[in-house]
Write a protein that holds these residues in place. Structure first.
Motif, PDB file in Angstrom:
ATOM      1  N   GLY B  98       0.823  -1.203   0.000  1.00 67.42           N
ATOM      2  CA  GLY B  98       0.000   0.000   0.000  1.00 67.42           C
ATOM      3  C   GLY B  98       0.857   1.253   0.000  1.00 67.42           C
ATOM      4  N   ALA B  99       2.004   1.157  -0.700  1.00 71.20           N
ATOM      5  CA  ALA B  99       2.948   2.274  -0.688  1.00 71.20           C
ATOM      6  C   ALA B  99       2.333   3.553  -1.218  1.00 71.20           C
ATOM      7  CB  ALA B  99       4.173   1.909  -1.515  1.00 71.20           C
ATOM      8  N   MET B 100       1.283   3.383  -2.031  1.00 75.47           N
ATOM      9  CA  MET B 100       0.660   4.575  -2.590  1.00 75.47           C
ATOM     10  C   MET B 100       0.150   5.492  -1.500  1.00 75.47           C
ATOM     11  SD  MET B 100      -1.465   2.732  -5.495  1.00 75.47           S
ATOM     12  CE  MET B 100      -2.529   4.134  -5.746  1.00 75.47           C
ATOM     13  N   ASN B 101      -0.207   4.886  -0.369  1.00 71.44           N
ATOM     14  CA  ASN B 101      -0.734   5.696   0.727  1.00 71.44           C
ATOM     15  C   ASN B 101       0.316   5.906   1.804  1.00 71.44           C
ATOM     16  OD1 ASN B 101      -3.203   5.637  -0.587  1.00 71.44           O
ATOM     17  ND2 ASN B 101      -3.638   3.634   0.293  1.00 71.44           N
ATOM     18  N   ALA B 102       1.566   5.535   1.529  1.00 63.69           N
ATOM     19  CA  ALA B 102       2.592   5.607   2.553  1.00 63.69           C
ATOM     20  C   ALA B 102       3.245   6.988   2.637  1.00 63.69           C
ATOM     21  CB  ALA B 102       3.663   4.540   2.292  1.00 63.69           C
ATOM     22  N   LEU B 103       2.941   7.841   1.680  1.00 61.74           N
ATOM     23  CA  LEU B 103       3.567   9.165   1.710  1.00 61.74           C
ATOM     24  C   LEU B 103       2.780  10.103   2.628  1.00 61.74           C
ATOM     25  CD1 LEU B 103       4.224   9.420  -2.098  1.00 61.74           C
ATOM     26  CD2 LEU B 103       5.993   9.320  -0.361  1.00 61.74           C
ATOM     27  N   ASN B 104       3.504  11.003   3.244  1.00 59.25           N
ATOM     28  CA  ASN B 104       2.876  11.998   4.104  1.00 59.25           C
ATOM     29  C   ASN B 104       2.158  13.052   3.244  1.00 59.25           C
ATOM     30  OD1 ASN B 104       2.284  14.084   5.851  1.00 59.25           O
ATOM     31  ND2 ASN B 104       4.166  13.859   7.028  1.00 59.25           N
ATOM     32  N   PRO B 105       0.842  13.193   3.425  1.00 66.68           N
ATOM     33  CA  PRO B 105       0.096  14.068   2.511  1.00 66.68           C
ATOM     34  C   PRO B 105       0.387  15.558   2.671  1.00 66.68           C
ATOM     35  CG  PRO B 105      -1.357  13.216   4.228  1.00 66.68           C
ATOM     36  CD  PRO B 105      -0.053  12.511   4.381  1.00 66.68           C
ATOM     37  N   VAL B 106       0.933  15.967   3.809  1.00 68.42           N
ATOM     38  CA  VAL B 106       1.116  17.403   4.007  1.00 68.42           C
ATOM     39  C   VAL B 106       2.555  17.864   3.776  1.00 68.42           C
ATOM     40  CG1 VAL B 106      -0.861  17.656   5.550  1.00 68.42           C
ATOM     41  CG2 VAL B 106       1.370  17.135   6.517  1.00 68.42           C
ATOM     42  N   ARG B 107       3.377  16.974   3.244  1.00 68.16           N
ATOM     43  CA  ARG B 107       4.744  17.397   2.911  1.00 68.16           C
ATOM     44  C   ARG B 107       5.032  17.083   1.451  1.00 68.16           C
ATOM     45  NH1 ARG B 107       8.641  14.629   6.905  1.00 68.16           N
ATOM     46  NH2 ARG B 107      10.114  15.637   5.506  1.00 68.16           N
ATOM     47  N   THR B 108       5.901  17.904   0.858  1.00 68.84           N
ATOM     48  CA  THR B 108       6.212  17.659  -0.546  1.00 68.84           C
ATOM     49  C   THR B 108       6.976  16.346  -0.662  1.00 68.84           C
ATOM     50  OG1 THR B 108       8.306  18.819  -0.425  1.00 68.84           O
ATOM     51  CG2 THR B 108       6.384  20.112  -1.067  1.00 68.84           C
ATOM     52  N   VAL B 109       6.891  15.762  -1.837  1.00 67.31           N
ATOM     53  CA  VAL B 109       7.579  14.494  -2.075  1.00 67.31           C
ATOM     54  C   VAL B 109       9.087  14.674  -1.867  1.00 67.31           C
ATOM     55  CG1 VAL B 109       8.118  12.803  -3.849  1.00 67.31           C
ATOM     56  CG2 VAL B 109       5.788  13.676  -3.625  1.00 67.31           C
ATOM     57  N   GLU B 110       9.595  15.793  -2.369  1.00 64.95           N
ATOM     58  CA  GLU B 110      11.035  16.043  -2.244  1.00 64.95           C
ATOM     59  C   GLU B 110      11.470  16.042  -0.777  1.00 64.95           C
ATOM     60  OE1 GLU B 110      12.627  20.072  -2.773  1.00 64.95           O
ATOM     61  OE2 GLU B 110      13.835  19.214  -4.398  1.00 64.95           O
ATOM     62  N   SER B 111      10.727  16.766   0.054  1.00 62.64           N
ATOM     63  CA  SER B 111      11.166  16.896   1.448  1.00 62.64           C
ATOM     64  C   SER B 111      11.174  15.542   2.151  1.00 62.64           C
ATOM     65  CB  SER B 111      10.267  17.881   2.193  1.00 62.64           C
ATOM     66  OG  SER B 111       9.055  17.260   2.536  1.00 62.64           O
ATOM     67  N   GLN B 112      10.295  14.647   1.711  1.00 59.00           N
ATOM     68  CA  GLN B 112      10.264  13.335   2.352  1.00 59.00           C
ATOM     69  C   GLN B 112      11.473  12.491   1.964  1.00 59.00           C
ATOM     70  OE1 GLN B 112       6.287  11.500   2.559  1.00 59.00           O
ATOM     71  NE2 GLN B 112       5.474  13.371   1.682  1.00 59.00           N
ATOM     72  N   ILE B 113      11.944  12.667   0.736  1.00 67.50           N
ATOM     73  CA  ILE B 113      13.134  11.915   0.324  1.00 67.50           C
ATOM     74  C   ILE B 113      14.388  12.554   0.931  1.00 67.50           C
ATOM     75  CG2 ILE B 113      14.466  11.071  -1.651  1.00 67.50           C
ATOM     76  CD1 ILE B 113      11.902  11.003  -3.252  1.00 67.50           C
ATOM     77  N   VAL B 114      14.391  13.881   0.986  1.00 70.83           N
ATOM     78  CA  VAL B 114      15.512  14.598   1.600  1.00 70.83           C
ATOM     79  C   VAL B 114      15.696  14.126   3.047  1.00 70.83           C
ATOM     80  CG1 VAL B 114      16.214  16.875   2.486  1.00 70.83           C
ATOM     81  CG2 VAL B 114      15.449  16.629   0.120  1.00 70.83           C
ATOM     82  N   GLU B 115      14.582  13.937   3.738  1.00 72.20           N
ATOM     83  CA  GLU B 115      14.645  13.493   5.129  1.00 72.20           C
ATOM     84  C   GLU B 115      15.392  12.161   5.264  1.00 72.20           C
ATOM     85  OE1 GLU B 115      10.860  12.590   6.825  1.00 72.20           O
ATOM     86  OE2 GLU B 115      11.628  12.616   8.868  1.00 72.20           O
ATOM     87  N   VAL B 116      15.070  11.235   4.357  1.00 74.94           N
ATOM     88  CA  VAL B 116      15.743   9.935   4.384  1.00 74.94           C
ATOM     89  C   VAL B 116      17.248  10.131   4.224  1.00 74.94           C
ATOM     90  CG1 VAL B 116      15.994   7.725   3.198  1.00 74.94           C
ATOM     91  CG2 VAL B 116      13.734   8.762   3.411  1.00 74.94           C
ATOM     92  N   LEU B 117      17.632  10.953   3.245  1.00 71.56           N
ATOM     93  CA  LEU B 117      19.051  11.151   2.957  1.00 71.56           C
ATOM     94  C   LEU B 117      19.773  11.773   4.152  1.00 71.56           C
ATOM     95  CD1 LEU B 117      18.609  12.513  -0.658  1.00 71.56           C
ATOM     96  CD2 LEU B 117      19.674  10.344  -0.042  1.00 71.56           C
ATOM     97  N   GLN B 118      19.087  12.711   4.810  1.00 72.29           N
ATOM     98  CA  GLN B 118      19.744  13.387   5.934  1.00 72.29           C
ATOM     99  C   GLN B 118      19.843  12.477   7.149  1.00 72.29           C
ATOM    100  OE1 GLN B 118      17.429  17.003   6.033  1.00 72.29           O
ATOM    101  NE2 GLN B 118      19.081  18.132   5.018  1.00 72.29           N
ATOM    102  N   LEU B 119      18.773  11.723   7.404  1.00 73.58           N
ATOM    103  CA  LEU B 119      18.791  10.819   8.560  1.00 73.58           C
ATOM    104  C   LEU B 119      19.926   9.827   8.466  1.00 73.58           C
ATOM    105  CD1 LEU B 119      15.114   9.859   9.403  1.00 73.58           C
ATOM    106  CD2 LEU B 119      16.829  10.874  10.909  1.00 73.58           C
ATOM    107  N   HIS B 120      20.204   9.396   7.241  1.00 76.35           N
ATOM    108  CA  HIS B 120      21.243   8.381   7.085  1.00 76.35           C
ATOM    109  C   HIS B 120      22.585   8.994   6.722  1.00 76.35           C
ATOM    110  CE1 HIS B 120      18.786   4.803   7.612  1.00 76.35           C
ATOM    111  NE2 HIS B 120      17.814   5.524   7.121  1.00 76.35           N
ATOM    112  N   SER B 121      22.683  10.342   6.868  1.00 74.32           N
ATOM    113  CA  SER B 121      23.915  11.082   6.571  1.00 74.32           C
ATOM    114  C   SER B 121      24.554  10.673   5.254  1.00 74.32           C
ATOM    115  CB  SER B 121      24.950  10.913   7.685  1.00 74.32           C
ATOM    116  OG  SER B 121      24.354  10.655   8.893  1.00 74.32           O
ATOM    117  N   ILE B 122      23.715  10.557   4.225  1.00 72.59           N
ATOM    118  CA  ILE B 122      24.243  10.233   2.907  1.00 72.59           C
ATOM    119  C   ILE B 122      24.827  11.500   2.278  1.00 72.59           C
ATOM    120  CG2 ILE B 122      23.557   9.506   0.573  1.00 72.59           C
ATOM    121  CD1 ILE B 122      23.405   7.237   2.445  1.00 72.59           C
ATOM    122  N   VAL B 123      24.293  12.639   2.700  1.00 72.03           N
ATOM    123  CA  VAL B 123      24.702  13.904   2.073  1.00 72.03           C
ATOM    124  C   VAL B 123      25.197  14.861   3.147  1.00 72.03           C
ATOM    125  CG1 VAL B 123      23.208  13.794   0.070  1.00 72.03           C
ATOM    126  CG2 VAL B 123      22.299  14.600   2.238  1.00 72.03           C
TER     127      VAL B 123
END
Lengths: 347, 338
Positions: B98-123
């Protein structure tokens, strides 16, 4: 078997107005309509199973809704047993000839008469059953609404027959159960039984198996097929899954953006699709055998917005073989063989 | 090289009354780098439980009671939660059901991916994160600038792509996809399958695909593991599973699945339902629904072990064992248990 058309759909159009916001009104933005159906014609014979296939937004559910008179077509008409469904469903049939009882009935009675003959099976058995009703209450309710003048024994016999025809045997085991005590497959059987208890001639099944597990899916499809034999019922089966449609339907109508692009016997359409859209759909349907992997013909993007239907052939923006001509000319149907036609300029 | 090896994994769920329900029993499989494994079975056979246990995200009631999950030789079940956090997403990532509904509706798609990258200190910086997000979105076929939009502005297929982009953010070695194509339209489903295949090739990903759609498995997977009632029923390469299935359950499952290449062919459902966890049969878990067995005492009493009947073809059935030895006349010592 002699073919008697039970349902005739003639040049059906259905448009829905798009809600205009306050700003739209101030800006005097033009009124827009969604072209859900754009000239759909076909007939269904008594005892036939017809598949309506297409992606979301192709208009297949709208066809089902109009056939049952749950929506009124914008243009065109649907004849069920010779009567106009749009009038019938609103109780406006007039007596057409002497001795025609139906037209003299009151509005409510006309509507009930239609409902008795045409029923619907919905998609999600988890949501279409009332959790506070027992199986008995669910299945007997249509009989109560229709005041068929049946005695208690006759009612019980009808409910029993409907449940047992749907594979819920012995019926006594099930009728005091609530939906949450039933498995997904059993629930869908109860939904079908509820539709069958009035002994209708036509059943519109809208994606009846898309929410179900593989094995239960096979079960329900086999059930629908056996109903045709047992009750000579006509079924319109709506789905986006070509494989399930291929298994038990006689004819198949492939819809794209409110039009039928190809219509023919199911085996012929699946084995020798002529319209490029059908070819693409058939090529991407997963085959459960790695030895039969095929070259997929993937269409890019998604079904266009039915507010701005593309000019000419509505499929041209996604069509791999489209030419300039296709942008201009709306393709007429080409007869490929008896009863098999497709709307494409390139055939 | 074996990237992931699961040995003898058993998982229980503890009910509120303290009763342990055996959800998965003795699961064993391995996955090579760059290959794909399909995990199939009816609902309730433990597919999702297995996947969640691989990244140690089981719900609170779930307990891994036995077994090993070896990622490149390291047992993920033994390491600390902190170490596990580093493994999750970076080494093993997941596309949830059900990944289609797994995104946070009140945040942009970009910010949600950015969060992953920052949490894992990839960037190092937010700016780098944005650039990398753009690259990821392009990789899954979304124009980078659409990252500024919200999930509701994406169609179902695009949301699924965005979730896949997110799962790929930290260059994982293994991607676990739980029903990635269910609930999508046919053509969109084909687009996602094509995308996953292409990503797998380009990034040399190992893919675990959990689904009940046998068609998708036949299209995408090198190996197939058929699960029933929390146990492995049959495990082999995909050609064997689809063309020479030995376990009665696999045979029935294939018969229940309509084949578009053979319109009008017979379809047979499997009578009965999968066993409930609180009411597992004492012997073989498929015995109550089995069409081959006739209530043989051994089927009623003992859980069949997983046996390699020919190289790479594992079957857990008391009866196949016998039949095989009659037919092929192989000496029992040639058949070694896993």
């Amino acid at each position: 078997m002699k073919k008697i058309p039970i349902l005739q759909i003639e040049d059906l159009y259905k448009q829905f107005p798009v809600t205009r916001t306050f700003t739209d009104r101030i800006k005097r933005a033009p009124k827009q309509v969604v072209h859900a159906l754009d000239g759909v014609s076909f007939t269904v014979d008594q005892g036939e199973i017809l598949a309506l296939v297409g992606e979301s937004g192709s208009g297949k559910t709208t066809v089902g809704m109009n056939v049952l008179g749950l929506q009124v077509p914008t243009k065109g008409r649907i004849l069920f047993d010779g009567y106009d469904v749009a009038d019938w469903a609103t109780g406006r049939l007039r007596s057409r000839k002497n001795g025609d009882e139906l037209g003299r009935l009151s509005r409510r009675k006309q509507i009930l008469a239609l409902r008795r003959r045409a029923q619907m099976v919905f998609q999600d058995p988890y949501e279409s059953l009332n959790p506070r009703q027992t199986t008995w209450e669910i299945v007997v309710e249509p009989l109560e609404i229709h005041h068929l003048g049946l005695s208690a024994d006759e009612k019980e016999a009808r409910v029993r027959a409907a449940l047992e025809d749907c594979g819920l045997a012995p019926a006594d085991h099930f009728w005091s159960r609530y939906p949450d005590e039933l498995s997904g497959g059993q629930r869908q059987r109860v939904v079908v039984a509820g539709a069958l208890v009035l002994e209708p001639e036509l059943l519109v099944a809208d994606e009846p198996v898309s929410m179900l597990d593989v094995s239960i899916r096979a079960d329900i499809l086999t059930l629908l097929q056996s109903l045709r034999k047992a009750r000579d019922i006509t079924i319109i089966y709506t789905t986006h899954d070509l494989a399930t449609a291929g298994y038990f339907t006689d004819r198949m109508a492939v819809m794209y953006l409110g039009r039928i692009v190809e219509l023919g016997s199911t085996v012929e359409v699946l084995k020798e699709p002529h319209h490029p859209y059908t070819q693409a759909l058939v090529s991407v349907a997963p085959v459960p055998n790695p030895r039969k992997r095929r070259k997929r013909m993937i269409l890019q993007g998604e079904v266009p917005n039915p507010i701005d239907v593309p000019s000419g052939c509505r499929f041209h923006p996604r069509c791999p073989i489209a030419t300039e001509e296709c942008k201009m000319t709306d393709p007429p149907y080409v007869e490929i063989s008896t009863g098999h036609k497709a709307a494409c300029l390139k055939i | 090289m074996t990237t992931l090896e699961v040995r003898n994994l058993s998982i229980n769920y503890i009910t509120d009354d303290g009763v342990a329900l055996n959800a998965v029993e003795g699961l064993t499989f391995s996955l090579e780098q760059g290959r794909s494994l399909g995990l199939v079975g009816e609902s309730g056979c433990g597919k999702t439980t297995v996947m969640l246990s691989l990244i140690r995200l089981l719900p609170e009631a779930g307990r891994i009671v036995n077994g090993q999950v070896l990622f490149e030789g390291r047992d993920l079940l033994q390491i600390s939660e902190r170490d596990m956090q580093a493994v999750r997403w970076k080494d093993v990532s997941m596309v949830f059901q059900g990944a289609m509904n797994a995104l946070n509706p009140v945040r942009t798609v970009e910010s949600q991916i950015v969060e992953v990258l920052q949490l894992h200190s990839i960037v190092n910086s937010t700016k780098d994160a944005r650039i990398r997000t753009g690259v990821l979105l392009e990789l899954v076929g979304i124009t980078a600038k659409r990252g500024k939009q919200y999930p509701h502005q994406f169609s179902g297929g695009m949301r699924q792509r965005a979730v896949i982009a997110m799962a790929l953010a930290c260059n994982p070695r293994i991607l676990i996809a739980d029903e990635p194509t269910t609930a999508l339209d046919v053509m969109i489903q084909a687009q996602i399958i094509e995308l996953l295949e292409q990503l797998q090739r380009e990034l040399n990903l190992s893919l675990v695909l959990v689904t009940h759609d046998l068609g998708v498995v036949a299209e995408m997977c090198d190996d197939v593991l058929v699960m029933y009632g929390g146990t492995v029923a049959e495990y082999a390469n995909s050609d064997t599973i689809f063309n020479n299935p030995q376990h009665p359950y696999t045979q029935r499952l294939l018969k229940a699945f309509p084949d578009i290449a053979e319109p009008g062919s017979e379809l047979a459902s499997i009578p009965g339902n999968p066993p409930r966890l609180d009411n597992l049969p004492p012997g073989c878990r498929f015995e109550p629904r089995c069409h081959v067995g006739n209530g043989e005492p051994i089927c009623l009493k003992e859980l069949p072990p997983l046996v390699e009947i020919e190289p790479g073809h594992h079957v857990a059935c008391h009866l196949v064992d016998e039949k095989e030895s009659h037919e092929k006349n192989t000496h029992p010592s040639n058949r070694r248990p896993l």
